[in-house]
Design a protein around this motif. Structure first.
Motif, short mmCIF file in Angstrom:
data_model
loop_
_atom_site.label_atom_id
_atom_site.label_comp_id
_atom_site.label_asym_id
_atom_site.label_seq_id
_atom_site.Cartn_x
_atom_site.Cartn_y
_atom_site.Cartn_z
N THR A 41 0.86 -1.19 0.00
CA THR A 41 0.00 0.00 0.00
C THR A 41 0.89 1.24 0.00
O THR A 41 2.07 1.18 0.33
CB THR A 41 -0.90 0.06 1.25
OG1 THR A 41 -0.09 -0.13 2.40
CG2 THR A 41 -1.98 -1.02 1.20
N VAL A 42 0.30 2.35 -0.38
CA VAL A 42 0.98 3.64 -0.30
C VAL A 42 0.59 4.23 1.06
O VAL A 42 -0.58 4.52 1.29
CB VAL A 42 0.53 4.55 -1.45
CG1 VAL A 42 1.22 5.91 -1.36
CG2 VAL A 42 0.82 3.89 -2.79
N GLU A 77 0.67 5.66 9.47
CA GLU A 77 1.15 4.32 9.12
C GLU A 77 2.65 4.39 8.84
O GLU A 77 3.11 5.36 8.25
CB GLU A 77 0.47 3.82 7.84
CG GLU A 77 -1.03 3.64 7.91
CD GLU A 77 -1.62 3.24 6.55
OE1 GLU A 77 -2.38 2.27 6.53
OE2 GLU A 77 -1.33 3.90 5.55
N CYS A 107 -9.06 0.08 -4.61
CA CYS A 107 -10.28 -0.48 -4.03
C CYS A 107 -11.46 -0.34 -4.99
O CYS A 107 -11.59 0.68 -5.67
CB CYS A 107 -10.63 0.21 -2.72
SG CYS A 107 -9.43 -0.13 -1.44
N TYR A 123 -10.04 8.65 -2.14
CA TYR A 123 -10.81 8.98 -0.95
C TYR A 123 -9.96 8.81 0.31
O TYR A 123 -8.98 8.10 0.29
CB TYR A 123 -12.11 8.17 -0.85
CG TYR A 123 -11.95 6.70 -1.07
CD1 TYR A 123 -12.02 5.81 -0.02
CD2 TYR A 123 -11.70 6.20 -2.35
CE1 TYR A 123 -11.87 4.46 -0.21
CE2 TYR A 123 -11.55 4.85 -2.56
CZ TYR A 123 -11.63 3.99 -1.49
OH TYR A 123 -11.47 2.66 -1.69
N TYR A 124 -10.39 9.47 1.37
CA TYR A 124 -9.69 9.44 2.66
C TYR A 124 -8.23 9.84 2.54
O TYR A 124 -7.39 9.41 3.33
CB TYR A 124 -9.75 8.06 3.30
CG TYR A 124 -11.13 7.61 3.59
CD1 TYR A 124 -11.92 8.31 4.51
CD2 TYR A 124 -11.70 6.53 2.93
CE1 TYR A 124 -13.21 7.92 4.75
CE2 TYR A 124 -12.99 6.15 3.18
CZ TYR A 124 -13.74 6.85 4.09
OH TYR A 124 -15.02 6.48 4.33
N PRO A 152 -1.32 -4.15 5.31
CA PRO A 152 -1.40 -3.05 6.27
C PRO A 152 -2.29 -3.41 7.47
O PRO A 152 -3.08 -4.34 7.40
CB PRO A 152 -2.05 -1.92 5.45
CG PRO A 152 -2.94 -2.64 4.50
CD PRO A 152 -2.21 -3.93 4.16
N VAL A 180 -8.03 -1.39 8.89
CA VAL A 180 -8.77 -0.13 9.00
C VAL A 180 -10.28 -0.33 8.91
O VAL A 180 -11.04 0.60 9.13
CB VAL A 180 -8.33 0.91 7.95
CG1 VAL A 180 -6.95 1.43 8.28
CG2 VAL A 180 -8.36 0.33 6.55
N GLY A 181 -10.73 -1.55 8.54
CA GLY A 181 -12.15 -1.83 8.68
C GLY A 181 -12.96 -2.05 7.43
O GLY A 181 -14.16 -2.29 7.52
N TYR A 210 -8.51 -6.52 2.92
CA TYR A 210 -7.41 -7.49 2.97
C TYR A 210 -7.89 -8.86 3.42
O TYR A 210 -7.42 -9.89 2.92
CB TYR A 210 -6.23 -6.96 3.81
CG TYR A 210 -5.32 -6.12 2.95
CD1 TYR A 210 -4.25 -6.68 2.28
CD2 TYR A 210 -5.59 -4.77 2.74
CE1 TYR A 210 -3.45 -5.93 1.43
CE2 TYR A 210 -4.80 -4.01 1.89
CZ TYR A 210 -3.73 -4.60 1.25
OH TYR A 210 -2.95 -3.86 0.40
N1 LIG Z 1 -2.28 3.23 3.09
C1 LIG Z 1 -3.26 2.34 3.04
N2 LIG Z 1 -3.84 2.08 1.87
C2 LIG Z 1 -4.83 1.16 1.81
C3 LIG Z 1 -5.30 0.49 2.95
C4 LIG Z 1 -4.65 0.80 4.19
O1 LIG Z 1 -4.96 0.27 5.27
N3 LIG Z 1 -3.65 1.72 4.18
N4 LIG Z 1 -6.32 -0.42 2.83
C5 LIG Z 1 -6.59 -1.41 3.76
O2 LIG Z 1 -7.58 -2.07 3.75
C6 LIG Z 1 -7.17 -0.35 1.64
C7 LIG Z 1 -8.15 0.79 1.77
N5 LIG Z 1 -9.02 0.56 2.85
C8 LIG Z 1 -10.23 1.17 3.11
C9 LIG Z 1 -10.97 0.70 4.17
C10 LIG Z 1 -12.22 1.23 4.43
C11 LIG Z 1 -12.70 2.24 3.67
C12 LIG Z 1 -14.06 2.77 3.91
O3 LIG Z 1 -14.78 3.10 3.00
N6 LIG Z 1 -14.49 2.84 5.17
C13 LIG Z 1 -15.82 3.20 5.55
C14 LIG Z 1 -16.36 2.31 6.64
C15 LIG Z 1 -16.24 0.86 6.30
C16 LIG Z 1 -16.54 -0.04 7.46
O4 LIG Z 1 -16.41 0.36 8.64
O5 LIG Z 1 -16.89 -1.21 7.20
C17 LIG Z 1 -15.89 4.60 6.10
O6 LIG Z 1 -14.96 4.97 6.82
O7 LIG Z 1 -16.88 5.27 5.81
C18 LIG Z 1 -11.94 2.71 2.61
C19 LIG Z 1 -10.71 2.19 2.33
C20 LIG Z 1 -6.29 -0.19 0.44
N7 LIG Z 1 -5.38 0.90 0.59
#
Ligand SMILES: Nc1nc2c(c(=O)[nH]1)N(C=O)[C@@H](CNc1ccc(C(=O)N[C@@H](CCC(=O)O)C(=O)O)cc1)CN2
Ligand SMILES: Nc1ncnc2c1ncn2[C@@H]1O[C@H](COP(=O)(O)OP(=O)(O)OP(=O)(O)O)[C@@H](O)[C@H]1O
Length: 191
Positions: A50-51, A56, A78, A100-101, A125, A138-139, A143
């Motif tokens: 991941t970037v 992190e 994603c 995003y984010y 990650p 991260v949820g 992964y």
């Molecule tokens: N640097 C980095 N890049 C990464 C990750 C990471 O952990 N670190 N990822 C590692 O996986 C992926 C991105 N992960 C993501 C995880 C959740 C959401 C998201 O839409 N979250 C929602 C809630 C989702 C939930 O709680 O089920 C939100 O916050 O609204 C987006 C990207 C791929 N790239």
């Protein structure tokens, strides 16, 4: 359970954010150097990574080093509707776009897909880890889903403060083979 995890993720992020910039840089550098001496790095011609986004552990320097070492670098994009990731080959940081984010992802117009079976070592990650390789991400579950079909090697990079004694593990959670921190290498024996 979900609420527990959410609060726990925030707590971990808050602890990571307490690192000063010099600490963040030095510890990230130590993690990276330790990775470079690992067979999981040395033997892999294609890595999935991941970037990183602070706090992190930094992966930008690792991507640069992979290019210098002639490795192929595959970075995830994603697909939120399907909660899936596709890896694409990154040859330049200028092929990234912010989706995003504040996460950086490969631009589909500028990069080619890399299939899961082409990735020899996947750097996974996470926010928190147990010594046996279980991780809390991260949820999105991106992964956990990817690891269901991924057949290559796995390693996570973390600050030692992210390795803790216990947190809730669920059925779909897949441990990583190895966790490399600024202080040690934790091998799970779970490969
Ligand atoms: N640097 C980095 N890049 C990464 C990750 C990471 O952990 N670190 N990822 C590692 O996986 C992926 C991105 N992960 C993501 C995880 C959740 C959401 C998201 O839409 N979250 C929602 C809630 C989702 C939930 O709680 O089920 C939100 O916050 O609204 C987006 C990207 C791929 N790239
Ligand atoms: N293999 C899977 N199949 C179906 N749903 C899954 C799978 N893995 C995770 N999920 C779902 O995705 C969501 C997020 O999972 P979880 O909280 O375990 O993610 P995480 O620990 O942050 O890991 P990741 O780094 O994969 O996001 C949960 O709703 C979970 O039920």
């Amino acid at each position: 359970m979900e609420m527990d995890k959410k609060a726990f993720r925030k707590q971990m992020l808050d602890r990571m954010k307490e690192l000063s910039k010099p600490e963040y840089e030095q510890l990230s550098y130590e993690i990276a150097r330790s990775l470079y001496s690992s067979p999981l790095w040395l033997q892999a011609k294609t890595i999935g990574i991941t970037v990183s986004k602070p706090p992190e552990a930094d992966t930008w320097q690792i991507i640069r080093k992979a290019w210098e070492d002639g490795k192929r670098v595959a970075v995830p994009k994603c697909i939120p509707q399907a909660k899936q990731m596709v890896f694409r080959e990154l040859k330049s940081f200028m092929e990234l776009e912010s989706v995003y984010y504040g996460l950086w992802e490969p631009s589909p117009e500028k990069t080619e897909e890399v299939l899961s079976e082409e990735i020899e070592t996947l750097i996974v990650p996470g926010l928190a880890y147990m010594k046996n390789g279980f991780r809390l991400g991260v949820g999105g579950g991106y992964y956990d889903r990817f690891l269901e079909q991924y057949k290559g090697r796995t390693v996570s990079l973390a600050f030692e403060l992210q390795v803790i004694n216990g947190f809730p593990v669920e059925n779909h959670d897949k441990p990583v083979e190895m966790i490399i921190t600024d202080q040690r290498v934790w091998a799970s024996g779970n490969a």
